[in-house]
Design an enzyme around this catalytic site. Sequence first.
Site, PDB file in Angstrom:
ATOM      1  N   LYS A 287       1.310 -23.971 -30.291  1.00  0.00           N
ATOM      2  CA  LYS A 287       1.985 -24.450 -29.080  1.00  0.00           C
ATOM      3  C   LYS A 287       2.869 -23.391 -28.415  1.00  0.00           C
ATOM      4  O   LYS A 287       3.034 -23.401 -27.199  1.00  0.00           O
ATOM      5  CB  LYS A 287       2.828 -25.694 -29.394  1.00  0.00           C
ATOM      6  CG  LYS A 287       2.001 -26.954 -29.614  1.00  0.00           C
ATOM      7  CD  LYS A 287       2.921 -28.160 -29.802  1.00  0.00           C
ATOM      8  CE  LYS A 287       2.138 -29.445 -29.989  1.00  0.00           C
ATOM      9  NZ  LYS A 287       3.015 -30.627 -29.962  1.00  0.00           N
TER      10      LYS A 287
ATOM     11  N   ASP B 172       4.681 -33.727 -24.172  1.00  0.00           N
ATOM     12  CA  ASP B 172       5.344 -34.469 -25.258  1.00  0.00           C
ATOM     13  C   ASP B 172       6.634 -35.131 -24.765  1.00  0.00           C
ATOM     14  O   ASP B 172       6.972 -36.243 -25.174  1.00  0.00           O
ATOM     15  CB  ASP B 172       5.680 -33.531 -26.430  1.00  0.00           C
ATOM     16  CG  ASP B 172       4.462 -33.218 -27.289  1.00  0.00           C
ATOM     17  OD1 ASP B 172       3.522 -34.025 -27.307  1.00  0.00           O
ATOM     18  OD2 ASP B 172       4.456 -32.153 -27.932  1.00  0.00           O
TER      19      ASP B 172
HETATM   20  P1  NDP Z   1       9.165 -28.565 -37.065  1.00  0.00           P
HETATM   21  O1  NDP Z   1       8.624 -27.994 -38.332  1.00  0.00           O
HETATM   22  O2  NDP Z   1       9.283 -27.704 -35.855  1.00  0.00           O
HETATM   23  O3  NDP Z   1      10.618 -29.195 -37.348  1.00  0.00           O
HETATM   24  C1  NDP Z   1      10.856 -29.972 -38.484  1.00  0.00           C
HETATM   25  C2  NDP Z   1      12.261 -30.542 -38.439  1.00  0.00           C
HETATM   26  O4  NDP Z   1      12.452 -31.352 -39.604  1.00  0.00           O
HETATM   27  C3  NDP Z   1      13.371 -29.480 -38.458  1.00  0.00           C
HETATM   28  O5  NDP Z   1      14.454 -29.942 -37.702  1.00  0.00           O
HETATM   29  C4  NDP Z   1      13.732 -29.428 -39.956  1.00  0.00           C
HETATM   30  O6  NDP Z   1      15.049 -28.992 -40.197  1.00  0.00           O
HETATM   31  C5  NDP Z   1      13.611 -30.888 -40.316  1.00  0.00           C
HETATM   32  N1  NDP Z   1      13.424 -31.047 -41.751  1.00  0.00           N
HETATM   33  C6  NDP Z   1      12.317 -30.757 -42.489  1.00  0.00           C
HETATM   34  N2  NDP Z   1      12.540 -31.011 -43.796  1.00  0.00           N
HETATM   35  C7  NDP Z   1      13.815 -31.473 -43.882  1.00  0.00           C
HETATM   36  C8  NDP Z   1      14.640 -31.909 -44.974  1.00  0.00           C
HETATM   37  N3  NDP Z   1      14.175 -31.932 -46.249  1.00  0.00           N
HETATM   38  N4  NDP Z   1      15.892 -32.328 -44.696  1.00  0.00           N
HETATM   39  C9  NDP Z   1      16.370 -32.321 -43.422  1.00  0.00           C
HETATM   40  N5  NDP Z   1      15.648 -31.912 -42.365  1.00  0.00           N
HETATM   41  C10 NDP Z   1      14.380 -31.499 -42.591  1.00  0.00           C
HETATM   42  O7  NDP Z   1       8.239 -29.827 -36.767  1.00  0.00           O
HETATM   43  P2  NDP Z   1       7.969 -30.513 -35.349  1.00  0.00           P
HETATM   44  O8  NDP Z   1       9.251 -30.612 -34.622  1.00  0.00           O
HETATM   45  O9  NDP Z   1       6.819 -29.856 -34.696  1.00  0.00           O
HETATM   46  O10 NDP Z   1       7.469 -31.957 -35.795  1.00  0.00           O
HETATM   47  C11 NDP Z   1       8.373 -32.929 -36.310  1.00  0.00           C
HETATM   48  C12 NDP Z   1       7.684 -34.276 -36.345  1.00  0.00           C
HETATM   49  O11 NDP Z   1       7.373 -34.694 -35.031  1.00  0.00           O
HETATM   50  C13 NDP Z   1       6.339 -34.230 -37.093  1.00  0.00           C
HETATM   51  O12 NDP Z   1       6.458 -35.068 -38.197  1.00  0.00           O
HETATM   52  C14 NDP Z   1       5.317 -34.797 -36.138  1.00  0.00           C
HETATM   53  O13 NDP Z   1       4.601 -35.859 -36.767  1.00  0.00           O
HETATM   54  C15 NDP Z   1       6.155 -35.406 -35.024  1.00  0.00           C
HETATM   55  N6  NDP Z   1       5.516 -35.254 -33.715  1.00  0.00           N
HETATM   56  C16 NDP Z   1       5.019 -36.394 -33.135  1.00  0.00           C
HETATM   57  C17 NDP Z   1       4.420 -36.345 -31.895  1.00  0.00           C
HETATM   58  C18 NDP Z   1       3.893 -37.617 -31.315  1.00  0.00           C
HETATM   59  O14 NDP Z   1       3.145 -37.549 -30.331  1.00  0.00           O
HETATM   60  N7  NDP Z   1       4.257 -38.773 -31.849  1.00  0.00           N
HETATM   61  C19 NDP Z   1       4.308 -35.091 -31.154  1.00  0.00           C
HETATM   62  C20 NDP Z   1       4.882 -33.938 -31.842  1.00  0.00           C
HETATM   63  C21 NDP Z   1       5.450 -34.042 -33.082  1.00  0.00           C
HETATM   64  P3  NDP Z   1      15.371 -27.384 -40.250  1.00  0.00           P
HETATM   65  O15 NDP Z   1      15.437 -26.953 -38.812  1.00  0.00           O
HETATM   66  O16 NDP Z   1      16.677 -27.328 -40.932  1.00  0.00           O
HETATM   67  O17 NDP Z   1      14.251 -26.752 -41.009  1.00  0.00           O
END
Ligand code: NDP
Length: 274
Positions: free
Chosen positions: A64, A100
């Site tokens: 992306k 999105d």
């Molecule tokens: P990223 O990998 O970019 O971000 C993940 C986020 O989750 C970060 O903020 C990360 O924190 C946090 N995180 C992960 N593990 C932990 C933990 N153990 N404790 C606390 N925080 C945690 O992923 P995306 O933003 O791309 O995607 C996130 C979700 O959005 C996905 O699950 C996806 O399914 C959903 N999504 C849904 C869409 C839809 O159309 N419904 C479209 C796009 C995404 P940190 O920054 O500290 O690592």
Amino acid sequence: MTAGVIGQPIAHSLSPLMMSRWIDAAGLDAIYTPYVATPHMFAPVVMALYRAGLKGLNVTLPHKTEALTLANRISDAADKIGAANLLTFVDGEIHADNTDAVGFISSLRIAGVDPKGKSVLVLGAGGASRAVTYGLKDAGARELAIANRSLGKAREIAREIAPDTEVVGWDNRNGLLDQVDIVVNATSLGLKGQIPLEMEWGQARDSLVAIDTVYTPLETQFLADARNRDLTGIDGLGMLIEQGKPSFEAFFGVAAPQGADIRSLLETKLGEAK
Ligand code: NDP
């Protein structure tokens, strides 16, 4: 007419099923195909499909951000979010957009929730959070707060997308529950195979709305716990469907048909994948 979705992995994508149902319902002579590409092969594959005469591509993980580098024109949403999920091939140019944000806001509105004037806590600061925050700001949310494990990423969103946003440490995320109208899970917590997202919903206002971006599973623990506390819970499938509609229209020149029963089609597919 041909369009498609590109990512790695791509086999799990629900977009081909959704777009094909809309194509059939609209009576179009069109196809929508999944394409797999490693990061190294992303640009050459996109350019080959562009030259082959495709109408455009949806772009999913992990491409992306890279998608922006191929575009001649970038929408404000894609620019601020820093990622594109839609490339359209128009008059010899590649246009990048991000649907999105608008998909997230539409899914809220369809569930009867208007974010205008609302106070919202967004959990997470990755790509989904950037789109959600952009959408909320654009839709007139009154106050925004972001809680994230890595504070720097939340501060970056505040700086680049929504300057008045309050940044909260992850362990303090429950502290705002008695003040906000909407809580969004934009982390990957709760996704199949990940640990669940736990909230202390007891502290929430009775009118609070909890919305998840995760849709596998459809009912995450985040939503189940909120609903057990009699709060409104909205799953992430609506966002997926709503982000697809502007893409369909951009590719094929007609609106995604109403009444194609997309939600039950996708729910069945997700049920089979359990
Ligand atoms: P990223 O990998 O970019 O971000 C993940 C986020 O989750 C970060 O903020 C990360 O924190 C946090 N995180 C992960 N593990 C932990 C933990 N153990 N404790 C606390 N925080 C945690 O992923 P995306 O933003 O791309 O995607 C996130 C979700 O959005 C996905 O699950 C996806 O399914 C959903 N999504 C849904 C869409 C839809 O159309 N419904 C479209 C796009 C995404 P940190 O920054 O500290 O690592």
